[in-house]
Structure formats: structure tokens, C-alpha cells
Design a protein around this motif. Sequence first.
Motif, PDB file in Angstrom:
ATOM      1  N   LEU A 311      35.211  55.172  49.705  1.00 31.80           N
ATOM      2  CA  LEU A 311      34.835  54.073  50.184  1.00 31.80           C
ATOM      3  C   LEU A 311      34.985  52.465  50.644  1.00 31.80           C
ATOM      4  N   HIS A 312      34.374  52.305  51.570  1.00 32.20           N
ATOM      5  CA  HIS A 312      34.580  50.683  52.519  1.00 32.20           C
ATOM      6  C   HIS A 312      35.857  50.086  51.762  1.00 32.20           C
ATOM      7  N   PRO A 313      36.770  49.482  51.740  1.00 31.06           N
ATOM      8  CA  PRO A 313      37.589  48.639  51.555  1.00 31.06           C
ATOM      9  C   PRO A 313      37.293  47.260  50.725  1.00 31.06           C
ATOM     10  N   GLU A 314      36.153  46.636  52.092  1.00 31.15           N
ATOM     11  CA  GLU A 314      35.633  45.691  51.079  1.00 31.15           C
ATOM     12  C   GLU A 314      34.954  46.081  50.131  1.00 31.15           C
ATOM     13  N   LEU A 315      34.245  46.913  50.076  1.00 29.91           N
ATOM     14  CA  LEU A 315      33.584  47.323  48.813  1.00 29.91           C
ATOM     15  C   LEU A 315      34.426  47.102  47.711  1.00 29.91           C
ATOM     16  N   VAL A 316      35.534  48.084  47.768  1.00 25.32           N
ATOM     17  CA  VAL A 316      36.251  47.979  46.640  1.00 25.32           C
ATOM     18  C   VAL A 316      36.417  46.709  46.450  1.00 25.32           C
ATOM     19  N   LYS A 317      36.895  45.474  47.147  1.00 25.98           N
ATOM     20  CA  LYS A 317      36.876  44.415  46.674  1.00 25.98           C
ATOM     21  C   LYS A 317      36.429  43.628  45.190  1.00 25.98           C
ATOM     22  N   ILE A 318      34.519  44.157  46.417  1.00 29.07           N
ATOM     23  CA  ILE A 318      33.692  43.775  45.803  1.00 29.07           C
ATOM     24  C   ILE A 318      33.138  44.191  44.269  1.00 29.07           C
ATOM     25  N   LEU A 319      33.379  44.993  44.349  1.00 28.42           N
ATOM     26  CA  LEU A 319      33.487  46.024  42.784  1.00 28.42           C
ATOM     27  C   LEU A 319      34.876  45.846  41.888  1.00 28.42           C
TER      28      LEU A 319
END
Length: 516
Positions: A311-319
Motif C-alpha cells: 500500500l502507498h504510505p499516504e494510503l496507510v496514513k489515511i487508513l
Amino acid sequence: MTVLGIILIVVALILGLGIGVAIGNAYRKKVAEAEIGSAEQEAKRIVTEAMKTAEAKKKEAVLEGKDEIHRLRNENDKEIADRRKEVQRQERRIQQKEETLDRKIDNVEKKEERANKKIKEAEGRLAEAETIKKSQFEMLERISGYTVDQAKAYLLDQLEGELGREKSLKIMEYEQQLKDESDKRARNIISLAIQRCAADQVAEATVSVVALPNDEMKGRIIGREGRNIRAIETMTGCDLIIDDTPEAITISCFEPVRREIARVALEKLISDGRIHPARVEEMVEKARREVEASIKQAGERAVLDAGVHGLHPELVKILGRLKYRTSYGQNVLMHSLEVCYISGMIASELGLDPTVSKRAGLLHDIGKALDHEIEGSHVEIGVDIARKYKESDAVIHAIQAHHGDVEAKTVVACIVQAADAISAARPGARRENLENYIKRLQKLEEVASSFKGVETSYAIQAGREIRIMVKPEQVKDDAMPALARDICKKIEDELEYPGQIKVNIIRESRAVGFAK
């Protein structure tokens, strides 16, 4: 030496002394006069030079004053000229706007005239068409012997009689076929997936109440003339509710992340004891960093627990932001993990690769992390986020179809739909207040009772099933499948509910006889 000689010597000394004194006085007088004369000359010279210097400075000051007056006059003239030019420019702009406005008004008036003319023509044609239509209807009524309402009712009765039985038979045939093929296997797969998913029955709720060591702390938090509480509310974007509740303060904010930042900052201020605007700013910034770190850690832990990689790091943060979102009391991050687990299990039971299903299940509600910041539903936002971070088409379609906004065209999308319904509908997963619960049941019964032939209806199993009693003389056996389908359609269009609702129609015919 004789006395006379001594006297003579004394007299001579006295005379000499007198002569010397006289000569000395004369000399001193002469020297003094000479010095006085030179001093007067020096004084005259100094006065003369001072007068000359004063005159020169006076002339210099006058010249400087004249130069300053000239400079100020030039600056004033320049400023007046600039203002005059600005006024002239504004006047020209106003004049141009007035001319443009006049032209627009003329165009609008012309358009209005043309529109009025067209409206009059259309009204005339409409009246002519109505006249023709009326005459045709009168002619048809004379020929057929039926009025318009009678003809319409006759045609509808004929069509309803012809198509109702065929529709009911087809629905029964297809439903029985689908049940025979899918019911047994679907029950087996879903029961296995539910058994293997060990999840908490009640999800955690967001905390919005901060405990105080004593009621005196309320005054310190408010501060002199309320400066401390204003600083906290301004820097966190939350409202602090300080009421009569002993040793507690309520934090009110629609955005859960800001509410969590305010809660952490307030606890730090209470623990530290030093409460003033500068300290508030420092603690809020520290709390913001801690919450951001917590969000990132929550996202990383969720990805690790789900076994989803890449997963993209920003996607992990949004998750990770979903940790602070709830839906009907259910934590959205825990719900996403449940959907991920159940989707993977169902895919495995079907003999499919569970990787894509788990990824789609984990990301299906990702839009809820930003739905309060961006316009649109959480489905649309989730699709945009997935596309932005280069997720696969299968994952994007599953996100788009998990609430039925679009038709599910892949097996992965169907699996995510089923897993989402299972996670949301299981006992204890979500909660609602008593008033909303009663209103939902009443609305469900009202929708069912609104159909013709329904005698009474009862919502049971917390609104997950509705039993409908129909009048046997008005609703025949072959019309019951069509009625059930229509009721289901109206429930789907008008109500919001988790999971699914079973519509159970009951028809009872009785024959009574007496043997004598």
C-alpha cells in the motif's frame, strides 16, 4: 656710625622704597591698560566674527527652509496629480461599466420581447392542440361508447389480469431455481467465514469527556476573563462544554481527529498544571504530533494484521484515520479489518485468490476518513483515493459497488458486499438510540401496510424481518411473490438499514363446516 648716619640711611631706604613702589604701580598700570586694550580688541573681534557667523547661518537656514517648502510643494502637487489621475481612471471605468450595463439591459429587453412573443405563439399553438385533442377524444368516446377513465380502467384491468399471473409464475420459477442452486453453498461459505472471524462484539467508542482532579481546575482552564478556554477552542477547533457535571469537561467537535487532539492536549495541561495561552499552544502542537504518530501506527498495524502489502504510505496514513471514525457506534477501522478477514475467507472457500479480496475489503470504507473534508459520498471519495494511489481496477470497482451504487460485475465486488453486510449486521456490531430504533420499526410497518390487500404487519427480530398478513379474498397465492418483490423494492428505496430485511407474507384460507 653715628645716629645721624643711621637716620640718613633709614630715610634713604624709605625714599627708595617709596620710589620703587611708585614705579611698580606705574608699570603695573601701564601693563594693565595694555592688557585691557588688547582684551577689548579681542572681544570686538569675537563679536564681529559671531555676528558674521550668525548671519551666515541665518541665510543658510532660510535657504534650507525655502528648499523644504519647495520640495513639499512638489510632493503635494505630485500627489494631487496622482489622485486626480486615479479619479479620472475610476470615472472612465464607471462610465464604461454604465455603457456595458446599458447594452446588457437593451439585450435583455430584446430577449424578453422575443421570449414573450414565442410564449404567446406557444400558448396559441397549445390551445389549438388542446382543442384538437379534445375533439379527438370526444370522437373516440362516441365511437367506443367508453369515457377516457372507463377505457383506461378497462385496459389496466385486462393487462393486470393477463400479466399478473405470468409475472408471479416467472418470479416463483426463478426464485426456486436460484434457491436450489445457491442457498446450500452460500450458507456453508458464510457460516464458515463467520466462525473463523473472531471479532469483538462491541466496538470502542470515541471518548469526548475529560476527567478533572477537582472542580477548581475548571476555573484554571477557563482562565482570567476566559482567555485560556478561548485559546484552547481556537487552537483545537473544538468547543469545551463546562457545565454542572462534577470533575468533568465535555469536548464537542464533529471532527474526531480534532476532538482527540483536544482531549490529549487538555489531559497534558491538567497533568502539567501550568495553564496559559502560550502553554496551551505548546501542548496542542505536541498533542497534534502524538495523534498523527498514533494515526500512522494504527494504519501500519492494520495493514500488518490484515496481511495486505504494497500500500502507498499516504494510503496507510489515511487508513489509520479510520481509528477515530465510528458508524452507528462501530469503529470503522475495526469494521474494515473484519470485512478484510471475512472477504479473504469467502474467497478462499470459493477457491479464489484471497489477496485482492482482502485488499478490497480493507479499503472499501477508506473514503470515510475524509468524507467530512471533501464533498461527495464516502464511496465516491474512496474511489478517487484508490485511483490517486494507483490501486487495481478490481479494488476500485469493489469500493464503488460495495453499497450497490453501481452493479457488481466481479466476484470480488460481490464478496466485499457480502462481507460488509455480515460485519455491519452481526449482533452487537452497531447500536442506535431507542427513539431511532422505534421510528425505524414503525416506518418499516408503515411501508408494508401501505400496499393494497395487506391486513396487518409486524416487524420482528430488531427490524431484520417483517411478517405481513394479507387478506385472502384480495391477494391470491400466485400474486404473493409479486407483492413481496414490490414491498422489498419500496423498503430498499425509502429506508436505511444495516444488513438485509426478510419480507415474510402469510396468507391463510379457512373453510368451516358443521356436521349435523
